[in-house]
Design a protein around this motif. Structure first.
Motif, PDB file in Angstrom:
ATOM      1  N   MET A 297      -5.613   0.237  -3.722  1.00  6.31           N
ATOM      2  CA  MET A 297      -4.464  -0.552  -3.254  1.00  6.31           C
ATOM      3  C   MET A 297      -3.150   0.121  -3.636  1.00  6.31           C
ATOM      4  SD  MET A 297      -5.706  -4.459  -4.058  1.00  6.31           S
ATOM      5  CE  MET A 297      -4.103  -5.129  -3.618  1.00  6.31           C
ATOM      6  N   ALA A 298      -3.102   0.681  -4.839  1.00  3.13           N
ATOM      7  CA  ALA A 298      -1.890   1.377  -5.283  1.00  3.13           C
ATOM      8  C   ALA A 298      -1.617   2.593  -4.412  1.00  3.13           C
ATOM      9  CB  ALA A 298      -2.020   1.787  -6.748  1.00  3.13           C
ATOM     10  N   LEU A 299      -2.675   3.364  -4.111  1.00  5.87           N
ATOM     11  CA  LEU A 299      -2.504   4.545  -3.267  1.00  5.87           C
ATOM     12  C   LEU A 299      -2.067   4.151  -1.861  1.00  5.87           C
ATOM     13  CD1 LEU A 299      -5.610   6.579  -4.441  1.00  5.87           C
ATOM     14  CD2 LEU A 299      -3.226   7.207  -4.810  1.00  5.87           C
ATOM     15  N   ASP A 300      -2.645   3.077  -1.319  1.00  6.79           N
ATOM     16  CA  ASP A 300      -2.252   2.611   0.005  1.00  6.79           C
ATOM     17  C   ASP A 300      -0.788   2.193   0.018  1.00  6.79           C
ATOM     18  OD1 ASP A 300      -4.696   3.100   1.056  1.00  6.79           O
ATOM     19  OD2 ASP A 300      -5.429   1.031   0.898  1.00  6.79           O
ATOM     20  N   ALA A 301      -0.375   1.498  -1.040  1.00 12.06           N
ATOM     21  CA  ALA A 301       1.012   1.046  -1.120  1.00 12.06           C
ATOM     22  C   ALA A 301       1.969   2.230  -1.172  1.00 12.06           C
ATOM     23  CB  ALA A 301       1.207   0.153  -2.346  1.00 12.06           C
ATOM     24  N   ALA A 302       1.542   3.337  -1.779  1.00  7.84           N
ATOM     25  CA  ALA A 302       2.370   4.541  -1.882  1.00  7.84           C
ATOM     26  C   ALA A 302       2.176   5.480  -0.695  1.00  7.84           C
ATOM     27  CB  ALA A 302       2.049   5.274  -3.180  1.00  7.84           C
ATOM     28  N   SER A 303       1.392   5.065   0.302  1.00  5.08           N
ATOM     29  CA  SER A 303       1.086   5.882   1.487  1.00  5.08           C
ATOM     30  C   SER A 303       0.480   7.224   1.096  1.00  5.08           C
ATOM     31  CB  SER A 303       2.350   6.088   2.336  1.00  5.08           C
ATOM     32  OG  SER A 303       2.855   4.855   2.793  1.00  5.08           O
ATOM     33  N   LEU A 304      -0.430   7.187   0.116  1.00  9.44           N
ATOM     34  CA  LEU A 304      -1.116   8.387  -0.333  1.00  9.44           C
ATOM     35  C   LEU A 304      -2.595   8.311   0.065  1.00  9.44           C
ATOM     36  CD1 LEU A 304       0.392   8.702  -3.925  1.00  9.44           C
ATOM     37  CD2 LEU A 304       1.000  10.050  -1.914  1.00  9.44           C
TER      38      LEU A 304
END
Length: 343
Positions: free
Chosen positions: A1-8
């Motif tokens: 979820m964190a990576l998705d939020a950072a568009s990574l």
């Protein structure tokens, strides 16, 4: 979820087999319709623009051989619609207990918009540099060639004035005053240009000597000054501040205007006041008069002197403002006050 939020988009590569383990986010980012068809590094590299492929291989080889950090920027052609996108990819080499590299794990992000912004900034920077060179050319012509022509014109006007009388002499005198005003404007423009074209050579200067020298330029003026004993931080242009303030007081106050210059200790600063008995400055204009040149709320050449005084005082680390000689009574004259840092 964190990576998705950072568009990574996470990814992993098995260095022994070259197999790529993509995340759903990576498949979406690269526009791959069938990720099953892409198994190895070489398969995924086919999506990369050909001239950028060696950059990725070199970055991975350097990461394995040196500090283990992988970083690369490259372009891809998305399989889904064929658009070109810039990708920034970063990762770390994972090693086994014996220190042998066996995996490369990292993330990728679409940085196309950032790249476009960088290209736009570079284009604007190039245009600004070109405009700056062109402006300097015009200023050279203005302050040197036209300035020399004005000086010659002033000489001929002076000779002409000496040979005329009556109404013709009046016209010649007006012509000479107009040329003198033009020469004054060119001089101010030249000084402003010097301020903006290089770093200031700030050093200790004798405030008392500067004030007395400027007063000496107005032998017919009624100027009261008790003296100062401070060294302040300035340069060879500091006299221009006093020249403009005294000159403005005489120009607007007339030949009978009385001027008082005083200095006061203000901690790490010296507080300077140049007060006069002229027409004063209305409250609504006390701030605006220092910005008329920039806002073009002025006649020909008006506002340049106070604009120059302001940028010089700020150049020395101080500030300047307009006040009333008699507080609350602007009709009794103006008091221009500014601070200078002590040396």
């Amino acid at each position: 979820m964190a990576l998705d939020a950072a568009s990574l988009a996470p990814w992993e590569i098995d260095l022994a087999s070259g197999k790529v383990i993509p995340s759903e986010a990576l498949v979406k980012l690269w526009g791959v319709p069938d990720s099953g068809a892409l198994q190895t590094r070489d398969d995924w590299r086919t999506i990369v623009v050909p001239e950028d492929r060696p950059r990725i291989r070199q970055a991975i080889d350097e990461a394995i051989a040196h500090n283990g950090e992988y970083m690369a920027e490259f372009r891809i052609r998305r399989q889904s619609e064929g658009s070109i996108r810039w990708i920034a990819s970063r990762g770390l080499v994972c090693r086994d207990p014996e220190g042998r590299p066996h995996r490369l794990i990292g993330v990728a992000a679409d940085v196309t918009e950032q790249k476009r912004a960088e290209e736009e900034r570079a284009r604007l920077h190039h245009e600004l540099e070109s405009a700056h060179r062109e402006a300097n050319l015009y200023l050279d012509i203005l302050t040197h060639d036209i300035g020399n022509t004005e000086n010659v014109s002033n000489l001929y006007a002076e000779l002409l004035l000496a040979t005329l009388d009556g109404e013709a002499a009046d016209y010649a005198a007006k012509l000479q005053r107009s040329i003198g005003k033009s020469i004054e404007i060119l001089g101010l423009v030249s000084k402003i240009r010097r301020i903006h074209t290089g770093p200031p050579d700030i050093r200790p200067v004798d405030l008392d000597t500067i004030i007395r020298d400027e007063i000496g330029r107005y032998p017919d003026g009624s100027i009261n000054y008790a003296g100062a004993s401070s060294l302040v931080l300035g340069d060879e242009l500091l006299p221009e501040v006093f020249s403009n303030l005294i000159g403005n007081a005489i120009k607007h106050g007339g030949p009978d205007v009385a001027i008082a210059i005083r200095t006061e200790d203000a901690g790490g600063f010296v507080w300077v006041t140049v007060a006069d008995t002229g027409p004063g400055v209305l409250d609504a204009d006390k701030e605006a008069i220092f910005h008329r040149y920039e806002k073009k709320q002025r006649g020909v050449g008006e506002g340049l002197g106070l604009y120059l005084a302001r940028i010089l005082v700020e150049r020395y680390g101080g500030r300047i403002w307009a006040a009333d000689r008699v507080p609350g009574r602007p009709e009794c004259g103006a008091a221009f006050q500014f601070t200078l840092r002590k040396a």
